[in-house]
Write an enzyme that holds these catalytic residues in place. Structure first.
Site, PDB file in Angstrom:
ATOM      1  N   SER A 111       8.250-141.096   2.287  1.00 55.65           N
ATOM      2  CA  SER A 111       7.377-139.941   2.129  1.00 55.65           C
ATOM      3  C   SER A 111       6.903-139.870   0.683  1.00 55.65           C
ATOM      4  CB  SER A 111       8.152-138.670   2.508  1.00 55.65           C
ATOM      5  OG  SER A 111       7.401-137.507   2.250  1.00 55.65           O
ATOM      6  N   CYS A 112       5.842-139.088   0.456  1.00 52.80           N
ATOM      7  CA  CYS A 112       5.361-138.850  -0.907  1.00 52.80           C
ATOM      8  C   CYS A 112       4.585-137.542  -0.892  1.00 52.80           C
ATOM      9  CB  CYS A 112       4.508-140.014  -1.402  1.00 52.80           C
ATOM     10  SG  CYS A 112       3.059-140.369  -0.384  1.00 52.80           S
ATOM     11  N   GLY A 113       3.469-137.464  -1.617  1.00 56.08           N
ATOM     12  CA  GLY A 113       2.670-136.261  -1.596  1.00 56.08           C
ATOM     13  C   GLY A 113       1.782-136.167  -0.378  1.00 56.08           C
ATOM     14  N   TRP A 119       4.708-134.715   1.992  1.00 57.42           N
ATOM     15  CA  TRP A 119       5.010-133.362   1.517  1.00 57.42           C
ATOM     16  C   TRP A 119       3.834-132.398   1.678  1.00 57.42           C
ATOM     17  CZ3 TRP A 119       9.353-131.114   1.300  1.00 57.42           C
ATOM     18  CH2 TRP A 119       9.474-129.863   0.681  1.00 57.42           C
TER      19      TRP A 119
END
Length: 290
Positions: A247-249, A276
């Site tokens: 996951s990331c932004g 996110w």
């Protein structure tokens, strides 16, 4: 389904030697907006000679979705790559103008769609320029003559649905000890100490996730060595993990970690595409912060 382990990278030297190969297609997947690192800016535009544009922000994403940078539909993907003259027989090399930033996202889209012969240029445009290799002042135009013979309807994809997941899948896996969840954002955002760049998105992280800022798998403009990547991942999660979710932004830099994970030899890598931007916005989903 696990991924076959082989290098997803090519070197600048290899690419220069193969630029005139009939089946080779070079794609520039640079993005206008860069988050999480100091953006490299250029006084004048340049690209690798013969490269074509792959627009991740405005074309190769599902613009009908409320999700930021949503994964493209199969129909979208087929339409775009057939227009670029790409078939399953093509050898595709993808780069970006930040070194390794958005090119892994494009690479992972191709992999999920079942393309075997697709690679990331290690070091990207910055390394190519630093080594004085051939450039052009404009990207190559895609024309009707570039289209795959027979048209988009004849282009076959073999979608690996299990290599991308949504929030419902991830929520059900939070307590699974055989699953590792990695977050590519910076430490301040992960801990909840820094505000999120998107309005309405909470600060913090997905419960039971591990912070691995994408910068930590990079060495300058390229990826760290296989041995270094193996050491990094070994210190964060068990070698026996059956699945690793990234996951990331908004689903872009998580793919840098997936690239690193593949290079380190891990075989079951999954992108949480909403990342996110989706998880932090949905108040029904649990979060943690420090």
């Amino acid at each position: 389904m696990k991924q076959a382990i082989k290098s997803a990278l090519v070197t600048t030297q290899w690419l220069e030697q193969h630029l005139n190969d009939d089946k080779l297609i070079v794609l520039d997947a640079s993005m206008e907006k860069v988050v999480g690192k100091s953006q490299l800016l250029y006084d004048t535009f340049s690209c690798i000679a013969g490269a074509k544009k792959l627009d991740l922000e405005n074309e190769l994403c599902d613009l009908t979705s409320k999700q930021t940078h949503a994964f493209p539909t199969v129909a979208q993907f087929i339409d775009i790559i057939s227009g670029l003259g790409i078939s399953q027989a093509s050898q595709v090399v993808i780069y970006d103008n930040q070194g390794i930033y958005s090119s892994p996202r494009a690479w992972w889209i191709f992999k999920v769609m079942g393309f075997e012969h697709v690679y990331v240029l290690d070091g990207g445009l910055p390394r190519w320029l630093a080594e004085g290799r051939a450039t052009a002042s404009r990207l190559s135009d895609s024309t009707l003559a570039d289209s795959v013979l027979g048209g988009a309807s004849d282009l076959k994809v073999n979608v690996q649905d299990s290599w991308v997941c949504d929030s419902t899948y991830l929520l059900n896996k939070l307590s699974d000890k055989d699953i590792s969840i990695f977050d590519a954002r910076g430490a301040a955002r992960f801990s909840g100490q820094a505000p999120e760049p998107r309005e309405g998105v909470r600060s913090g992280h997905i419960p039971n996730s591990v912070n691995l800022p994408f910068s930590q798998v990079l060495d300058g403009h390229g990826l760290k060595t296989t041995a270094e990547l193996q050491q990094i991942f070994a210190g964060l999660a068990s070698e026996q993990d059956s699945q690793r979710i990234f996951s990331c932004g908004s689903g872009i830099t998580a793919c840098i970690l997936i690239l690193a994970s593949v290079e380190a030899g891990y075989q079951y890598n999954v992108l949480y595409d909403g990342s996110w931007a989706q998880w932090g916005y949905d108040h029904q989903l649990p979060i943690e912060s420090y």
